[in-house]
Write an enzyme that holds these catalytic residues in place. Structure first.
Site, PDB file in Angstrom:
ATOM      1  N   SER A 238     117.630 -21.193 -48.220  1.00 44.13           N
ATOM      2  CA  SER A 238     116.856 -19.967 -48.135  1.00 44.13           C
ATOM      3  C   SER A 238     117.274 -19.191 -46.893  1.00 44.13           C
ATOM      4  O   SER A 238     117.814 -19.766 -45.948  1.00 44.13           O
ATOM      5  CB  SER A 238     115.367 -20.320 -48.079  1.00 44.13           C
ATOM      6  OG  SER A 238     114.567 -19.187 -48.162  1.00 44.13           O
ATOM      7  N   GLY A 276     117.847 -17.511 -52.764  1.00 38.37           N
ATOM      8  CA  GLY A 276     117.365 -17.604 -51.392  1.00 38.37           C
ATOM      9  C   GLY A 276     118.013 -16.595 -50.465  1.00 38.37           C
ATOM     10  O   GLY A 276     118.359 -16.901 -49.320  1.00 38.37           O
ATOM     11  N   PRO A 319     116.173 -14.703 -56.234  1.00 34.09           N
ATOM     12  CA  PRO A 319     116.341 -14.009 -54.953  1.00 34.09           C
ATOM     13  C   PRO A 319     115.434 -14.513 -53.842  1.00 34.09           C
ATOM     14  O   PRO A 319     115.696 -14.283 -52.664  1.00 34.09           O
ATOM     15  CB  PRO A 319     116.013 -12.552 -55.300  1.00 34.09           C
ATOM     16  CG  PRO A 319     116.252 -12.448 -56.762  1.00 34.09           C
ATOM     17  CD  PRO A 319     115.867 -13.779 -57.332  1.00 34.09           C
ATOM     18  N   GLY A 320     114.339 -15.200 -54.189  1.00 35.85           N
ATOM     19  CA  GLY A 320     113.458 -15.742 -53.158  1.00 35.85           C
ATOM     20  C   GLY A 320     112.727 -14.649 -52.398  1.00 35.85           C
ATOM     21  O   GLY A 320     112.218 -13.694 -52.971  1.00 35.85           O
ATOM     22  N   ARG A 358     105.431 -19.381 -39.398  1.00 29.34           N
ATOM     23  CA  ARG A 358     106.883 -19.520 -39.471  1.00 29.34           C
ATOM     24  C   ARG A 358     107.553 -19.555 -38.095  1.00 29.34           C
ATOM     25  O   ARG A 358     108.561 -20.215 -37.906  1.00 29.34           O
ATOM     26  CB  ARG A 358     107.497 -18.407 -40.326  1.00 29.34           C
ATOM     27  CG  ARG A 358     107.074 -18.467 -41.800  1.00 29.34           C
ATOM     28  CD  ARG A 358     107.868 -17.495 -42.659  1.00 29.34           C
ATOM     29  NE  ARG A 358     109.265 -17.865 -42.735  1.00 29.34           N
ATOM     30  CZ  ARG A 358     110.234 -17.284 -42.042  1.00 29.34           C
ATOM     31  NH1 ARG A 358     109.964 -16.275 -41.234  1.00 29.34           N
ATOM     32  NH2 ARG A 358     111.481 -17.698 -42.170  1.00 29.34           N
ATOM     33  N   TYR A 362     109.632 -22.820 -37.991  1.00 33.75           N
ATOM     34  CA  TYR A 362     111.080 -22.649 -38.176  1.00 33.75           C
ATOM     35  C   TYR A 362     111.776 -22.017 -36.981  1.00 33.75           C
ATOM     36  O   TYR A 362     112.966 -21.706 -37.079  1.00 33.75           O
ATOM     37  CB  TYR A 362     111.361 -21.742 -39.381  1.00 33.75           C
ATOM     38  CG  TYR A 362     110.816 -22.210 -40.697  1.00 33.75           C
ATOM     39  CD1 TYR A 362     110.941 -23.534 -41.109  1.00 33.75           C
ATOM     40  CD2 TYR A 362     110.187 -21.325 -41.558  1.00 33.75           C
ATOM     41  CE1 TYR A 362     110.437 -23.948 -42.332  1.00 33.75           C
ATOM     42  CE2 TYR A 362     109.695 -21.722 -42.791  1.00 33.75           C
ATOM     43  CZ  TYR A 362     109.820 -23.040 -43.168  1.00 33.75           C
ATOM     44  OH  TYR A 362     109.336 -23.447 -44.380  1.00 33.75           O
ATOM     45  N   CYS A 389      94.331 -22.247 -30.285  1.00 34.52           N
ATOM     46  CA  CYS A 389      94.403 -23.169 -29.146  1.00 34.52           C
ATOM     47  C   CYS A 389      95.692 -23.985 -29.190  1.00 34.52           C
ATOM     48  O   CYS A 389      95.666 -25.215 -29.289  1.00 34.52           O
ATOM     49  CB  CYS A 389      93.174 -24.072 -29.136  1.00 34.52           C
ATOM     50  SG  CYS A 389      91.654 -23.175 -28.810  1.00 34.52           S
ATOM     51  N   GLU A 390      96.816 -23.310 -29.150  1.00 40.46           N
ATOM     52  CA  GLU A 390      98.145 -23.929 -29.112  1.00 40.46           C
ATOM     53  C   GLU A 390      99.051 -23.049 -28.266  1.00 40.46           C
ATOM     54  O   GLU A 390      99.102 -21.822 -28.467  1.00 40.46           O
ATOM     55  CB  GLU A 390      98.760 -24.038 -30.518  1.00 40.46           C
ATOM     56  CG  GLU A 390      98.019 -24.938 -31.476  1.00 40.46           C
ATOM     57  CD  GLU A 390      98.274 -26.403 -31.224  1.00 40.46           C
ATOM     58  OE1 GLU A 390      99.247 -26.726 -30.521  1.00 40.46           O
ATOM     59  OE2 GLU A 390      97.486 -27.223 -31.727  1.00 40.46           O
ATOM     60  N   TYR A 419     105.950 -16.145 -47.576  1.00 42.07           N
ATOM     61  CA  TYR A 419     105.575 -17.412 -46.955  1.00 42.07           C
ATOM     62  C   TYR A 419     104.493 -17.308 -45.882  1.00 42.07           C
ATOM     63  O   TYR A 419     103.971 -18.334 -45.452  1.00 42.07           O
ATOM     64  CB  TYR A 419     106.811 -18.143 -46.388  1.00 42.07           C
ATOM     65  CG  TYR A 419     107.837 -18.403 -47.460  1.00 42.07           C
ATOM     66  CD1 TYR A 419     107.591 -19.347 -48.446  1.00 42.07           C
ATOM     67  CD2 TYR A 419     109.005 -17.658 -47.530  1.00 42.07           C
ATOM     68  CE1 TYR A 419     108.503 -19.560 -49.464  1.00 42.07           C
ATOM     69  CE2 TYR A 419     109.917 -17.857 -48.546  1.00 42.07           C
ATOM     70  CZ  TYR A 419     109.662 -18.804 -49.518  1.00 42.07           C
ATOM     71  OH  TYR A 419     110.547 -19.002 -50.528  1.00 42.07           O
TER      72      TYR A 419
END
Length: 461
Positions: A238, A276, A319-320, A358, A362, A389-390, A419
């Site tokens: 992808s 993708g 095509p994603g 994402r 990623y 809280c991160e 996504y």
């Protein structure tokens, strides 16, 4: 890059930013390839989508919100359908799925791929023709396969010997002959993130070409003669910009098709090469048009078929994110602006990793702009972060924003159609944002905002 105790997302040198990011001449300017096609900045300085200002949309629907440009989505569907004329173009349900989008995909003549019982349920609830649905997934349950057979799903992409046995038993019991494709792991390393590269050998999808299991799977289906083997399926990953990977994948999968022909006297009539295709998230991304992709991929398939002495099979393409990804941007409101000792300016918005995981998952890059006004202030390098809280709750790692960015500003992040809503969560018990479709000067909610009542309704304790 220096090490940072909070991880790689923090391990850069502050104000410099990534090497590709350049200080803009005009911090208000929009880079066209990043935005839906009807988005523009009005003379008054605010963004408009589909003829509606973001201020009006924020007042009516609140923030954060995913704003979908319906004309943009439809035009991208048409672009791929026209460019790949004669092929079956599948919209990726996993990228973003709701009944309204399913109906758009249907009206524009595309096919639809789903990979779970839930996605299939949405497609069927929206009235999508089952014969134009492809069913993916590496671990389809008996109940999911049963639903697919009962609905008359057009293609089932088988992914394991266990699934072949399951589906064969169900089909025999129901006296049906479902049409299937065998997913082949062709051993091509797509130039993409490890977690979204799907054709190397060491991963969960498909039947290995090199190990011989792909040929064995096809042979098993042909021997048992219950399932209708239509062809082979390959998907190399992808967010792909280079078609050279498709050339290698096509060659290998067509060599397998020739091997099946020579061993069994059967020339399979279909080939799904996946897709993708990549989109522009930042100025460093340069995606190809649907027309260019179609020319190159058709040329690859024709050339490889000629080398293998095969008739060109009916082509399917997926095509994603390239269809819905660019059609949406997320609208936030700025809550705090914090300059940390001259190291970096943090701009905190009212969403974050719950509506866009994402960046954390990623290491994805995004862009952003102040959306509710224009500014004459000089650009400063900022990091857009969320409210969770991160320390890894980052929406946009590096972006130039006007130095006068302030609480109450509307901020837009493009390229969030694929996504983001699909992978959204209720982390910190934050309700998920709505999806609002905009077209011809009007907006409509197609997925409503979650409420605290929704969260509490699931808590039966």
């Amino acid at each position: 890059m220096r090490a940072h105790e909070a991880g790689a997302l923090h391990g850069d040198l502050g104000q410099r930013g990534p090497a590709w990011l350049r200080t803009p001449v005009d911090v208000n300017a929009l880079v066209p390839q990043l935005w839906p096609r009807t988005v523009s900045r009005a003379e008054a300085g605010h963004l408009e989508i589909g003829g509606v200002s973001v201020a009006e949309l924020a007042a009516e629907h609140g923030t954060p919100a995913y704003l979908l440009d319906e004309d943009d989505l439809r035009s991208r569907c048409r672009d791929f359908a026209s460019a790949f004329a004669g092929a079956d173009v599948y919209y990726a349900g996993k990228s973003f799925l709701c009944k309204a989008v399913v109906r758009v995909v249907d009206e524009e003549g595309l096919f639809l791929d789903v990979c779970s019982g839930g996605e299939l349920a949405v497609a069927l609830a929206a009235g999508f023709p089952a014969e134009r649905i492809g069913f993916h997934g590496n671990n389809k349950s008996v109940s999911e396969l049963t639903r697919a057979l009962d609905a008359g799903v057009g293609r089932i992409v088988v992914d394991s010997f266990d699934e072949i046995e399951r589906l064969t038993a169900l089909a025999a019991e129901k006296q049906q002959r479902p049409q299937v494709l065998v997913r082949v792991t062709v051993g091509v390393e797509a130039h993409t993130h490890e977690f979204i590269a799907t054709a190397h050998e060491d991963q969960k999808f498909g039947f290995s070409l090199a190990g011989g299991s792909a040929f064995q799977a096809a042979t098993k289906i042909l021997d048992e003669d219950v399932l209708d083997l239509r062809g082979l399926h390959s998907h190399i990953g992808s967010q792909i910009f280079d078609t050279s990977g498709f050339e290698v994948a096509a060659r290998r999968v067509l060599e397998l098709q020739a091997q099946i022909r020579d061993a069994r006297g059967v020339e399979l009539p279909e080939l799904d090469l996946g897709g993708g295709f990549g989109i522009a998230y930042t100025t460093q991304d340069d995606p190809s048009s649907a027309g260019d992709l179609a020319k190159r991929i058709n040329k690859i398939v024709e050339s490889e078929c000629e080398l293998a002495s095969l008739r060109k099979p009916k082509l399917s393409i997926e095509p994603g994110r390239a269809i819905v990804g660019p059609s949406v941007f997320t609208l936030y409101e700025v809550g705090t602006v914090k300059d940390v000792d001259g190291i970096r300016t943090y701009v905190s918005v009212d969403g974050g990793m719950s509506d866009n995981i994402r960046t954390a998952l990623y290491d994805a890059s995004y862009s952003a702009t102040v959306a509710g006004r224009s500014s004459d202030a000089e650009p400063i390098l900022a990091r857009v972060v969320g409210k969770h809280c991160e320390s890894g709750d980052i929406v946009v790692k590096d972006e130039f924003l006007p130095a006068d960015v302030q609480p109450g500003d509307l901020l837009a992040v493009p390229g969030t159609g694929a996504y983001c809503r699909s992978m959204a969560s209720n982390y910190n018990h934050v309700p998920r944002p709505p999806v609002v479709a905009v077209r011809d000067g009007a907006s409509r909610v197609i997925v409503r905002r979650e409420t605290e009542d929704d969260l509490l309704a699931l808590d039966v304790g």
